[in-house]
Design a protein around this motif. Structure first.
Motif, PDB file in Angstrom:
ATOM      1  N   ASP A  62     -15.957  17.834   9.451  1.00  0.00           N
ATOM      2  CA  ASP A  62     -16.142  16.815  10.475  1.00  0.00           C
ATOM      3  C   ASP A  62     -15.780  17.399  11.847  1.00  0.00           C
ATOM      4  N   ARG A  64     -14.877  16.046  14.647  1.00  0.00           N
ATOM      5  CA  ARG A  64     -13.672  15.524  15.305  1.00  0.00           C
ATOM      6  C   ARG A  64     -12.431  16.277  14.824  1.00  0.00           C
ATOM      7  N   GLU A  65     -12.302  16.445  13.514  1.00  0.00           N
ATOM      8  CA  GLU A  65     -11.101  17.101  12.974  1.00  0.00           C
ATOM      9  C   GLU A  65     -11.100  18.591  13.296  1.00  0.00           C
ATOM     10  N   VAL A  68      -9.561  18.993  16.602  1.00  0.00           N
ATOM     11  CA  VAL A  68      -8.097  18.820  16.544  1.00  0.00           C
ATOM     12  C   VAL A  68      -7.454  20.137  16.110  1.00  0.00           C
ATOM     13  N   ILE A  69      -8.080  20.795  15.138  1.00  0.00           N
ATOM     14  CA  ILE A  69      -7.539  22.065  14.627  1.00  0.00           C
ATOM     15  C   ILE A  69      -7.726  23.184  15.649  1.00  0.00           C
ATOM     16  N   THR A  72      -5.440  23.714  18.778  1.00  0.00           N
ATOM     17  CA  THR A  72      -4.071  24.228  18.676  1.00  0.00           C
ATOM     18  C   THR A  72      -3.976  25.684  19.122  1.00  0.00           C
ATOM     19  N   HIS A  98      -5.069  16.768  27.200  1.00  0.00           N
ATOM     20  CA  HIS A  98      -4.785  15.344  27.357  1.00  0.00           C
ATOM     21  C   HIS A  98      -3.695  15.090  28.374  1.00  0.00           C
ATOM     22  N   GLY A 143      -9.099   8.993  23.857  1.00  0.00           N
ATOM     23  CA  GLY A 143      -7.902   9.801  23.644  1.00  0.00           C
ATOM     24  C   GLY A 143      -8.068  10.801  22.515  1.00  0.00           C
TER      25      GLY A 143
ATOM     26  N   GLN B  75      -0.214  19.208  13.656  1.00  0.00           N
ATOM     27  CA  GLN B  75      -1.565  18.889  14.158  1.00  0.00           C
ATOM     28  C   GLN B  75      -2.616  19.467  13.218  1.00  0.00           C
ATOM     29  N   ALA B  79      -5.136  17.307  10.448  1.00  0.00           N
ATOM     30  CA  ALA B  79      -6.604  17.400  10.486  1.00  0.00           C
ATOM     31  C   ALA B  79      -7.144  17.963   9.171  1.00  0.00           C
ATOM     32  N   ARG B  93      -9.089   9.785   9.428  1.00  0.00           N
ATOM     33  CA  ARG B  93      -8.989  10.293  10.795  1.00  0.00           C
ATOM     34  C   ARG B  93      -7.557  10.737  11.048  1.00  0.00           C
ATOM     35  N   SER B  94      -7.412  11.901  11.654  1.00  0.00           N
ATOM     36  CA  SER B  94      -6.074  12.353  12.005  1.00  0.00           C
ATOM     37  C   SER B  94      -5.622  11.675  13.298  1.00  0.00           C
ATOM     38  N   LEU B  95      -4.319  11.447  13.402  1.00  0.00           N
ATOM     39  CA  LEU B  95      -3.741  10.881  14.624  1.00  0.00           C
ATOM     40  C   LEU B  95      -2.497  11.681  14.985  1.00  0.00           C
ATOM     41  N   LEU B  96      -2.423  12.128  16.237  1.00  0.00           N
ATOM     42  CA  LEU B  96      -1.275  12.914  16.685  1.00  0.00           C
ATOM     43  C   LEU B  96      -0.233  11.993  17.319  1.00  0.00           C
ATOM     44  N   HIS B  98       0.838  11.738  20.302  1.00  0.00           N
ATOM     45  CA  HIS B  98       0.447  11.116  21.567  1.00  0.00           C
ATOM     46  C   HIS B  98      -0.688  10.136  21.385  1.00  0.00           C
ATOM     47  N   GLN B  99      -1.320  10.165  20.225  1.00  0.00           N
ATOM     48  CA  GLN B  99      -2.426   9.244  19.989  1.00  0.00           C
ATOM     49  C   GLN B  99      -1.931   7.963  19.323  1.00  0.00           C
ATOM     50  N   LYS B 120      -3.553   2.078  17.063  1.00  0.00           N
ATOM     51  CA  LYS B 120      -4.515   3.116  16.644  1.00  0.00           C
ATOM     52  C   LYS B 120      -4.590   3.183  15.122  1.00  0.00           C
TER      53      LYS B 120
END
Lengths: 410, 410
Positions: A62, A64-65, A68-69, A72, A98, A143, B75, B79, B93-96, B98-99, B120
């Motif tokens: 995916d 989106r993920e 995220v990875i 980093t 962010h 976000g 993080q 993910a 869905r991953s959430l960090l 700050h999210q 969220k």
């Protein structure tokens, strides 16, 4: 006092020692009284390591993920760079996408920057610290973390420079500037001291790999001067700036080549209105970019007029494109479809072409003198591209480099 | 339908295969009709790798930048876990930090959670997806990344469970529950099916390592039931809940030991008001925690009364504490200062102590029967701790475990 953005790529931050080197360079600039914003890529190899992890979990991860990875990588190198600046006695703070914040659209893995909020950078400077911004990453309006695609740190750097009104965006890399052509193909290649945004954009689009195309587009749009230079020396590199009189005097600034395209020939299609539109409409719908297009003169036979349509697509798009091309060729009653991956696009670029006639003709003559056959031509105001067999790559590049006087000025 | 928080530690997400296992477990829970929130730690070894990188740059890294680096561990695993759930056919869905967002104070590397905005998580559930939250991390009011300290993912899990009103917080780990004592020291140790928050808090404070102390504090404050269980089996683990009648009937629930403390004896200080206050005031100012304190009866001699003051501090704090202790000992005219690192604190914990007299006396008798000398004692309503020579650790733990009937019920 100037406001200077300095961008360091993956090789420049590829080890702890190199990160220290980056830190010293930033501090040297700051010591001259300048405000410094540093943009860093991930340590070389890190992005690939992260993507590999994701691919171990699932074949088509995916997007989106994945972002995220991938983000980093720059998060770590930004913080390490800030630590290195502190270790060298300076003040620095890392800022992530962010935090800055770098607002993008939601197109994960190839997001486009919509806006940059610069206040965190200014507040960091007010604290007397160097702002170290993670390249390549942003955040969408929900976000969610996004990335800008490969080479995206160049884009981050130029966009940040534009947003905060920087005086210059320095792109540090492992070569010392933009060259008249690829030195590995043509030993006579020279570093270009100054080049216009338009020329740089053409060169980047035509195969030169020094700068990401989008970063040049943004620099041109906002008039941000770019200084491409080596992270391993203090020598002046190449300035990419607005065009001026001195630049217009040079007819050809650089020679580029691109081996990433394949030629497709759809032979013997009926020569009637709408045929070409149908062909390219279908291909465009599939999100496959077509570059050069050549339609041969129609040949009549038994009252029926037929023509060949040739075009180029990216080699990487070819496997995906083939089924659609063959489907539409069939519906157009084409006699055959041929693919040719053994080609190269050789181009000359220069602002001076606008005011100098006969440049294209001279290019064709140079290639002809070497016995090189041209299978397609495309031109713009400041470039001419020719499609030739890829075995002629080195010969064509060297002949054009010498023929347009680029080898003389060393 | 219940709302379930599931937390997986570093070992449980230590490899891609294990992450897949986590994904299947989450999906099995979701398939039973529950809403699932997953909290993950960094893959085992990852946090150390990241901190090592920072330490290569500088010996004492800035805490802000350390947190930026360390937070990438969770993080990535969040993910990857979301990807694994998708690969198994679920939505996630991953959430960090700050999210989510998990708002903390600004104490980098040991931040405390101030508030959690759960919207969220709920919007992720509304999309039919499992929310995978990165543990260990938060964000302060300036938007700076913070981390909660080692074991902080337990705290994230319980705090998130409290914030969203979860029915249970499941803590998955590499053991299958909370034991009556350390099985590696006492083979008769049994899994405790149910334990009160208060007992768990004492056990965690006294050396049991299954749960982080702060996570138990939060669970107790907000009444979040915790279920500690194995990530490698489906067996019921240990429920940590509000105390009830059944729990009060057990006199001793567990035996703990802690080898992390060292004993300090400041001998022969003047026995006059304010002396002890000065000693511990000075130590507290240096942010060094003192645990057990024993003041011996004063001994008069030539009209001058002198006393010994003994106390324990963490062994890791001792190098830092020594100069201050010796300075204040000098100003108090102490005759000598002795340090003893060869000690262990052995403790018994049980709600039933409140209503059963003579528990402490029985503990002393059991130790005496084994010939173990006690050098300090501290008690609370539901625990008794004794300081003994560390060579007696196994003997003391086994004798207490048997003596209080914990070995019988297997």
């Amino acid at each position: 006092m100037a406001l200077i953005v300095q961008k360091f790529g993956g090789t420049s931050v590829g080890s702890i020692d190199r990160i220290r080197n980056v830190a010293r360079r930033c501090l040297a600039t700051a010591a001259q009284g300048h405000q410094v914003v540093v943009i860093v890529s991930a340590m070389s190899g890190e992005t690939n390591r992260l993507l590999k992890l994701a691919h171990e979990v699932t074949e088509i991860p995916d997007a989106r993920e994945m972002d995220v990875i991938a983000a980093t990588g720059e998060q770590v190198s930004a913080a390490l760079t800030a630590l290195a600046i502190q270790q060298e006695g300076g003040k620095a703070r890392s800022l992530l996408g962010h935090q800055v914040k770098i607002l993008t659209d939601g197109a994960y893995s190839k997001a486009r920057i919509k806006a940059i909020e610069g206040s965190k950078i200014f507040s960091t400077h007010k604290k007397g610290a160097i702002a170290v911004v993670a390249g390549f990453q942003g955040v969408d309006e929900n976000g969610d973390i996004t990335t800008l695609g490969r080479g995206g740190s160049d884009t981050t750097a130029v966009a940040v420079a534009a947003a905060i009104g920087a005086d210059v965006c320095e792109i540090y890399t492992d070569v010392d500037g933009v060259y008249t052509t690829d030195p590995s193909v043509c030993p006579e290649a020279r570093k270009i001291p100054k080049i216009s945004f338009e020329e740089m954009l053409e060169l980047a689009s035509l195969g030169a790999k020094v700068l990401q195309i989008r970063s040049v587009e943004i620099a041109m749009k906002y008039g941000v001067p770019i200084h491409v230079r080596s992270s391993f020396s203090d020598a002046e590199g190449t300035w990419v700036t607005k065009e001026d009189k001195s630049l217009e005097e040079v007819v050809v600034t650089g020679v580029a080549y691109d081996k990433n395209e394949a030629r497709v020939v759809v032979a013997g299609v009926e020569d009637k209105p709408g045929v070409v539109a149908e062909l390219f409409g279908t291909i465009a719908e599939k999100n496959i970019s077509v570059d050069m297009i050549i339609q041969s003169p129609a040949v009549g036979n038994n009252g029926e007029s037929r023509t060949d349509v040739a075009f180029t697509v990216l080699k990487t798009d070819l496997p995906r494109a083939k089924p659609f091309i063959e489907e539409v060729a069939k519906s157009l009653k084409a006699q055959s479809v041929r693919y040719d991956e053994g080609i190269v696009k050789v181009s000359i670029v220069g602002l001076g072409m606008r005011s100098h006639a006969g440049v294209a003709a001279k290019m064709f003559r140079i290639l002809a003198q070497e016995g090189i056959n041209i299978s397609a031509i495309s031109t713009s105001e400041i470039k001419v591209s020719c499609l030739v067999a890829d075995k002629y790559t080195e010969l064509a590049v060297r002949a054009l480099h010498a023929g347009f006087g680029l080898s003389d000025k060393a």
